[in-house]
Enzyme design. Structure first.
Site, PDB file in Angstrom:
ATOM      1  N   TYR A 135       4.846  54.322  -5.129  1.00 39.34           N
ATOM      2  CA  TYR A 135       6.033  54.641  -4.334  1.00 39.34           C
ATOM      3  C   TYR A 135       7.235  54.079  -5.073  1.00 39.34           C
ATOM      4  O   TYR A 135       7.242  52.898  -5.431  1.00 39.34           O
ATOM      5  CB  TYR A 135       5.923  54.022  -2.941  1.00 39.34           C
ATOM      6  CG  TYR A 135       7.146  54.221  -2.069  1.00 39.34           C
ATOM      7  CD1 TYR A 135       7.983  53.154  -1.767  1.00 39.34           C
ATOM      8  CD2 TYR A 135       7.460  55.466  -1.543  1.00 39.34           C
ATOM      9  CE1 TYR A 135       9.108  53.328  -0.966  1.00 39.34           C
ATOM     10  CE2 TYR A 135       8.586  55.652  -0.741  1.00 39.34           C
ATOM     11  CZ  TYR A 135       9.402  54.581  -0.452  1.00 39.34           C
ATOM     12  OH  TYR A 135      10.512  54.751   0.330  1.00 39.34           O
ATOM     13  N   ASP A 230       8.838  50.262 -12.759  1.00 37.86           N
ATOM     14  CA  ASP A 230       9.439  50.048 -11.450  1.00 37.86           C
ATOM     15  C   ASP A 230       8.967  48.673 -10.967  1.00 37.86           C
ATOM     16  O   ASP A 230       7.874  48.545 -10.421  1.00 37.86           O
ATOM     17  CB  ASP A 230       9.044  51.151 -10.475  1.00 37.86           C
ATOM     18  CG  ASP A 230       9.663  50.912  -9.109  1.00 37.86           C
ATOM     19  OD1 ASP A 230       9.483  51.763  -8.220  1.00 37.86           O
ATOM     20  OD2 ASP A 230      10.311  49.855  -8.916  1.00 37.86           O
ATOM     21  N   LYS A 258      14.316  43.877  -3.985  1.00 34.75           N
ATOM     22  CA  LYS A 258      13.623  42.854  -3.184  1.00 34.75           C
ATOM     23  C   LYS A 258      14.012  41.428  -3.588  1.00 34.75           C
ATOM     24  O   LYS A 258      15.104  40.960  -3.284  1.00 34.75           O
ATOM     25  CB  LYS A 258      12.118  43.102  -3.243  1.00 34.75           C
ATOM     26  CG  LYS A 258      11.734  44.460  -2.604  1.00 34.75           C
ATOM     27  CD  LYS A 258      10.249  44.687  -2.573  1.00 34.75           C
ATOM     28  CE  LYS A 258       9.890  46.121  -2.225  1.00 34.75           C
ATOM     29  NZ  LYS A 258       9.876  46.407  -0.798  1.00 34.75           N
TER      30      LYS A 258
END
Ligand code: KE4
Length: 418
Positions: A135, A230, A258
């Site tokens: 994702y 990523d 994050k």
């Protein structure tokens, strides 16, 4: 939640929060402190979701709150360069020297969308190659066989993504080098970028086979495609320098999120200087953002990375290993098929005997048992990710006592539901 359902789709502002992956009604959080959160009914939980990864120091970390108080006294947003963004970028580059130049944005989705546009601009090619179960945020091109909420909700892809655009996204099974080489044989000269979660955290936790990431690096270089790590989830979690340090592979571009904001909205994309100089205003590739580099968010990120010293990181990593080893012991003692793994302060587990090497493997795990286990754990004050297709996180605030208490409660939960 009844009022929320009148206001938001599913009563939530992000799908994974709705508990659709585990059933039942989500709780409403009141506050968090350290390793714990409390809901509006006063129930206390040891938190292993940590806002889906950002809170590596735990909730309401004093150093972060102090930094925010200090920053907000001088104003909350300018849309003008500040010294804070330079400070945070230098902290990032110290840990990830291959991120020679970067651009701050406000979410991981913005970071990956921008990195993809940059890869297409730099190569003049259209195709994206991603892996089943990964994702990379909700950008149109990435919502093809994605993980996280897309997998949790069992959505094959997302409606609203034009077929013509989805057709530009190639997918391949994670850890399958033969499939990858076949894809490159037939499309190699049209692939702008390979995007990969170096360790998948959005299909549960899936580690790469030793030869997989080197194969990505080799094939990208051979075919003139860019390799994009990523690291929105793995960055600063599996190692100070993320997967690039952990696996010793240098990507061309990296996306971050994050932890880089410590719970405030910060994300970034960056990498080779020759590529980043294509980004406006240095170059023609456009990308912009009103709140990019927001001073409050920068202050949160700076305080977090400064507190995340190698010693602090290693301490969290060792307690994460203790948690995973403890869980393996519990499952063995209770005779439940189980596989678990961790890297740094990130971990995951599946109710399945054999190791999970791909999204297809992950989907054969006992999701029903996970659902029962999730709720039994929650009733005992342990909050795990409300989906079998997510990773777990440990913070600096999770001490030996929290790990021991967690294992006690999870053993009791497993006895109830196995
Ligand atoms: P955001 O746009 O949610 O900040 O970042 C997207 C993203 C990109 N890349 C990776 C590897 C990610 O894990 C994410 C976001 N992760 C999800 C769940 N693991 C965030 C939780 C949510 O969607 O609410």
């Amino acid at each position: 939640m009844a009022r929320a359902r009148e206001l938001f789709p599913g009563g939530v502002n992000s799908p994974v929060r709705a508990f659709n992956g585990v059933g039942g009604e989500p709780f409403v959080v009141e506050r968090g402190e350290g390793a714990r959160i409390w809901d509006v009914d006063g129930n206390e939980y040891i938190d292993y979701v940590l806002s889906w990864g950002p809170l590596v120091l735990g909730h309401a970390a004093p150093v972060v709150l102090d930094a925010l108080r200090d920053a907000m006294a001088r104003g909350t947003s300018f849309g003008i360069p500040t010294g804070l963004e330079v400070t945070l970028a230098e902290l990032v580059r110290q840990r990830m020297p291959h991120v020679e130049m970067m651009r701050f944005v406000s979410s991981g989705t913005e970071a990956t969308m921008s990195a993809l546009r940059l890869a297409r601009a730099a190569t003049g090619r259209d195709l994206l190659l991603k892996f089943d179960g990964c994702y990379h945020g909700h950008g149109d091109s990435f919502l093809v066989r994605a993980g996280s909420g897309v997998a949790t909700l069992g959505l094959p892809n997302s409606p609203g993504v034009p077929d013509a655009l989805a057709a530009m996204t190639l997918t391949s099974p994670f850890n399958d080098i033969a499939a990858l080489e076949a894809t490159f044989r037939s499309h190699g000269d049209k692939i702008a970028a390979i995007f990969v979660e170096p360790i998948i955290g959005n299909a549960g936790f899936i580690a790469p086979d030793p030869q997989f990431l080197p194969a990505l690096r080799r094939l990208a270089t051979e075919h003139g495609a860019l390799l994009v790590f990523d690291e929105v989830m793995t960055g600063f979690r599996i190692a100070q320098g993320g997967a690039a340090e952990y696996f010793g592979i240098t990507p061309d571009l990296t996306t971050l999120g994050k932890v880089i904001g410590g719970g405030l909205p910060v994300a970034a994309y960056g990498g080779r200087r020759d590529l980043m100089n294509l980004v406006a205003p240095s170059g023609p590739m456009y990308q912009a953002g009103t709140l990019s580099g927001n001073p409050l968010a920068m202050a949160g990120g700076i305080a977090t990375l400064q507190a995340l010293t190698p010693a602090v990181h290693d301490g969290i990593a060792s307690r994460t290993r203790a948690l995973v080893e403890g869980l393996r012991g519990i499952a063995a003692r209770r005779g439940v098929p189980f596989t678990a793994d961790s890297a740094g302060s990130m971990f995951g587990f599946f109710f399945r005997a054999e190791p999970v090497r791909s999204f297809a493997d992950a989907k054969t795990a006992d999701v029903e048992l996970f659902r029962r286990f999730f709720h039994a754990a929650l009733r005992r004050g342990v909050y795990l990710a409300p989906s079998a297709f997510e990773a777990g996180f440990v913070s600096a605030a999770h001490g030996d006592a929290e790990i021991a208490l967690t294992l006690e409660r999870l053993d009791d939960a497993l006895v109830e539901v196995r």
